[in-house]
Design a protein around this motif. Sequence first.
Motif, short mmCIF file in Angstrom:
data_model
loop_
_atom_site.label_atom_id
_atom_site.label_comp_id
_atom_site.label_asym_id
_atom_site.label_seq_id
_atom_site.Cartn_x
_atom_site.Cartn_y
_atom_site.Cartn_z
N PRO B 183 0.84 -1.20 0.00
CA PRO B 183 0.00 0.00 0.00
C PRO B 183 0.88 1.25 0.00
O PRO B 183 1.96 1.25 0.59
CB PRO B 183 -0.78 -0.12 1.30
N ALA B 184 0.40 2.31 -0.63
CA ALA B 184 1.27 3.40 -1.03
C ALA B 184 1.37 4.56 -0.04
O ALA B 184 2.13 5.48 -0.26
CB ALA B 184 0.84 3.92 -2.38
N VAL B 185 0.60 4.55 1.04
CA VAL B 185 0.66 5.68 1.96
C VAL B 185 1.09 5.22 3.35
O VAL B 185 0.63 4.19 3.85
CB VAL B 185 -0.71 6.39 2.04
N VAL B 186 1.98 5.99 3.94
CA VAL B 186 2.45 5.69 5.30
C VAL B 186 2.10 6.86 6.20
O VAL B 186 2.38 8.01 5.85
CB VAL B 186 3.97 5.46 5.33
N VAL B 187 1.44 6.60 7.31
CA VAL B 187 1.08 7.65 8.26
C VAL B 187 1.66 7.32 9.63
O VAL B 187 1.61 6.17 10.08
CB VAL B 187 -0.45 7.81 8.36
N HIS B 188 2.30 8.32 10.25
CA HIS B 188 2.82 8.17 11.60
C HIS B 188 1.91 8.91 12.58
O HIS B 188 1.38 9.96 12.25
CB HIS B 188 4.21 8.82 11.75
N ALA B 237 -1.22 1.99 4.18
CA ALA B 237 -2.53 1.68 3.59
C ALA B 237 -2.60 2.27 2.20
O ALA B 237 -1.69 2.99 1.76
CB ALA B 237 -3.64 2.24 4.47
N ALA B 238 -3.70 1.99 1.51
CA ALA B 238 -3.84 2.46 0.14
C ALA B 238 -4.00 3.98 0.08
O ALA B 238 -3.59 4.62 -0.88
CB ALA B 238 -5.04 1.78 -0.52
N ASP B 239 -4.60 4.56 1.11
CA ASP B 239 -4.69 6.02 1.17
C ASP B 239 -4.61 6.49 2.61
O ASP B 239 -4.62 5.69 3.54
CB ASP B 239 -5.98 6.52 0.47
N ARG B 240 -4.53 7.80 2.78
CA ARG B 240 -4.33 8.42 4.07
C ARG B 240 -5.43 8.04 5.07
O ARG B 240 -5.14 7.70 6.22
CB ARG B 240 -4.27 9.93 3.86
N LEU B 241 -6.66 8.12 4.59
CA LEU B 241 -7.80 7.83 5.46
C LEU B 241 -7.74 6.39 5.98
O LEU B 241 -7.96 6.14 7.17
CB LEU B 241 -9.10 8.07 4.68
N ALA B 242 -7.43 5.46 5.09
CA ALA B 242 -7.37 4.06 5.49
C ALA B 242 -6.25 3.85 6.51
O ALA B 242 -6.39 3.07 7.46
CB ALA B 242 -7.14 3.18 4.26
N ALA B 243 -5.11 4.55 6.33
CA ALA B 243 -4.01 4.42 7.28
C ALA B 243 -4.43 4.96 8.64
O ALA B 243 -4.15 4.36 9.68
CB ALA B 243 -2.78 5.17 6.76
N GLN B 244 -5.13 6.09 8.63
CA GLN B 244 -5.60 6.68 9.89
C GLN B 244 -6.60 5.76 10.58
O GLN B 244 -6.63 5.66 11.81
CB GLN B 244 -6.21 8.06 9.64
N GLU B 245 -7.40 5.05 9.79
CA GLU B 245 -8.35 4.10 10.37
C GLU B 245 -7.65 2.92 11.03
O GLU B 245 -8.15 2.37 12.01
CB GLU B 245 -9.35 3.62 9.31
N LEU B 246 -6.51 2.53 10.46
CA LEU B 246 -5.71 1.48 11.08
C LEU B 246 -5.11 1.95 12.40
O LEU B 246 -4.99 1.19 13.36
CB LEU B 246 -4.58 1.03 10.14
N ILE B 247 -4.70 3.22 12.42
CA ILE B 247 -4.03 3.77 13.61
C ILE B 247 -5.02 3.98 14.76
O ILE B 247 -4.70 3.73 15.93
CB ILE B 247 -3.32 5.10 13.26
N ALA B 248 -6.26 4.42 14.42
CA ALA B 248 -7.21 4.85 15.45
C ALA B 248 -7.39 3.87 16.62
O ALA B 248 -7.26 4.27 17.78
CB ALA B 248 -8.55 5.21 14.81
N PRO B 249 -7.69 2.58 16.35
CA PRO B 249 -7.89 1.68 17.49
C PRO B 249 -6.61 1.44 18.29
O PRO B 249 -6.67 1.27 19.52
CB PRO B 249 -8.37 0.37 16.84
N VAL B 250 -5.46 1.46 17.63
CA VAL B 250 -4.18 1.29 18.34
C VAL B 250 -3.94 2.50 19.24
O VAL B 250 -3.55 2.37 20.41
CB VAL B 250 -3.01 1.10 17.35
N GLU B 251 -4.20 3.68 18.69
CA GLU B 251 -4.04 4.90 19.49
C GLU B 251 -5.00 4.88 20.68
O GLU B 251 -4.60 5.22 21.81
CB GLU B 251 -4.28 6.15 18.64
#
Lengths: 438, 438
Positions: B183-188, B237-251
């Motif tokens: 997937p092409a987007v990485v969010v920290h 993830a494939a895009d920013r929003l999807a990456a943020q959705e992955l992060i949310a429950p971990v955060e």
Amino acid sequence: MRAELLAVGDELLYGDIVNGNAAWLGGQLADVGVQVSTSIVVGDVIADIATAIVAALDRADAVVLTGGLGPTQDDLTREGIAQAAGVGLHRDAAEEATLRRRFEEMGRSRAGSGGRGVPEMNFRQADLPVGAQALPNVPGTAPGIRMEIGSGVVYAMPGVPFEMKDMFTRSVLPDILRRAGEPAVVVHRVLRTAGMWESMVAEALADEVTRLEPLGNPRIAFLASGGQTRVRITARAADRLAAQELIAPVEAAARVALGPGLYGVDDDSLEKVVLDLLGARGATLAVAESMTGGLLAGRLTDVPGASAVLRGGVVAYATEVKSSALGVDPAILETVGAVSPETAVAMAAGVRERLGATYGLATTGVAGPDEQEGKPVGTLHVGLAGPDGATTRTVRLPGDRRRVREFAVVQALDVLRRVLTGVAAAGDFGPWVPTGPR
Amino acid sequence: MRAELLAVGDELLYGDIVNGNAAWLGGQLADVGVQVSTSIVVGDVIADIATAIVAALDRADAVVLTGGLGPTQDDLTREGIAQAAGVGLHRDAAEEATLRRRFEEMGRSRAGSGGRGVPEMNFRQADLPVGAQALPNVPGTAPGIRMEIGSGVVYAMPGVPFEMKDMFTRSVLPDILRRAGEPAVVVHRVLRTAGMWESMVAEALADEVTRLEPLGNPRIAFLASGGQTRVRITARAADRLAAQELIAPVEAAARVALGPGLYGVDDDSLEKVVLDLLGARGATLAVAESMTGGLLAGRLTDVPGASAVLRGGVVAYATEVKSSALGVDPAILETVGAVSPETAVAMAAGVRERLGATYGLATTGVAGPDEQEGKPVGTLHVGLAGPDGATTRTVRLPGDRRRVREFAVVQALDVLRRVLTGVAAAGDFGPWVPTGPR
């Protein structure tokens, strides 16, 4: 003579720590004229270490390696060197005995027990590739390794910076110079200046640099950081005394050229020099800070034993605190403003009196990001009050908020240094405005 | 996917600057699971650059290169890539037009003049190896280069860190992930803690780390520095929003686990958070420092606009200054000593009153190198006085003088933060001793 640097460690590869060892070693080798063409980092993998060593020795005469000499399973430099040389490892009896003694000295094992109780894994540090020589690790435990492979040589040192620096200076550099047929001792002398920008220092020493250039030894380097400029003189010679004799006339010429800008040598710090000057006179100090907001006191209290001289300080950040805590006349603040030579002097006089110190030293100015009272970012007024009167110095400092504040601390300390040493009148970058009898 | 890092520049080889770019890039690539096996530095020599690229592509799928893209004669990365690929250079018309426009925007050339007056040498930055693509340099001028060689790829970026980081995030990392079929987007997302050691943070999040380990995405990393520990959550993830959705429950899980230790996210600083908490309440602050000797005030005044909240401070280094400038009862100093909870509270109450602030915050302790009043190095007493009473916290800090003082600043700020946010009672590492009505 060509050398390559090789650092071993996953923590370097994945950015947990920065490869400061390579920067230090590159500078040291450049100083003595050894050409460094490549610097490599590999992870904790035996094959990667071995491959990197073989490739480096294909291009260069020496490999200077750091890291991977510790006791744990992921310390694999010993194995990597052995694989590159096509030999095995053996446990060196003398090194093992040294380790057992060191563990006793460090209190990790009962005295006279021969290292009993120290986990066996620690003695991996006494393993050497067959045919290698151990290099003494004076401040630490893991010995270094010197291994000839073909016509080249590998020097392996611990990754811990202070152990590495000691081993490099003590064993590795002399051996490199001997192999290069160069005089075997390198001596550095650092002259420290304050109140002079790098360009002023370089200009002051331009004739000496030009004179030395064709000789190549000694060499002069300029190093600027944190608002101070250092001059590093490096000489190579057959022994320490001969190197010092090469340095002496260059240092003498530099001292004349730098004049009152020079405040110390080698490991001296400006704050320590200032505290020592005060201490020698039986004098005490108090500081009043606006622009530097505590950093000036923070720098002085970095020095162990500062309490013998420094009584304390006041951070007068809010304008009215300058009046209430330091006794600055509100009329001064209203007419010429908080950022003014008058306020700087009044702050210095106020803190001197209220904290009962021989000298009061003060800063007021504009750190940014925005201008203040119509005065531009970087404006600094230093105030100094002593038993015989007071004085100020005004300068304009470059950079962002962090740099401006850091430079202001150096400027304030330098004002006090110049007054204490009686060189204030030489003022390299701005006239002195006496504001009281001295 | 395997990548190697290559940095170009004599200044790196000879230690004038440390290779911080490699550390940052290594961390970024590790975060997304790209294996970095080697990191190399070579000088400003075309053949060395070309040889290093060819050797790296022999071992890895991608070379991530920094440096040597500037306009001067010793910027030779373009030539090195061309030599490695066996092609020539050509001047890219679109890039040259972009450069001319940028120079006008920067005021280096008259508007509408097409870059007239800018030395011709600057347009070397528009040269590209034949077959390469330019990568946009949004904050700077020199474009980056993407060049396929065989089945591998070279990405060349400027050495200036902020230009490099922008280009890596914007162009290079997405391209690497696309090539890797990832997937092409990485969010920290960074969660910042204070008052918790790294081991405590790691323990608090152990379950979450164990749960995520087999998934590989998102990942959690712990970063400790300056007495604070950060938790970095990285998602692909494939895009920013999807990456943020992955992060949310971990955060969310991490927030629960960290509890009151969490003070902020991403670029927040503890000092800014504390000043903002005070500002939001219309409250002001004054500090009284012994052990930290000005560093606490210095940290607070690092924040632009601190003067709206911070009235100032007193550095009470000499014991008698604690009485004269802060009103600490000499009987306290004589009976329990300057290094005591009682003195910490009296200092806080004194500075609060004398500087007319809502809160007074004080430090007293033993920074070392020697013990004091029979109390060991690292002892810290924080005192806090507010409108409703006062409190203290006592901790024992590890490390040398510099680290102990740095940690003490963080501890003091954290005490104030916990009181202001009402989480003081949760005290992760020591009970609270209320010394007055709250």
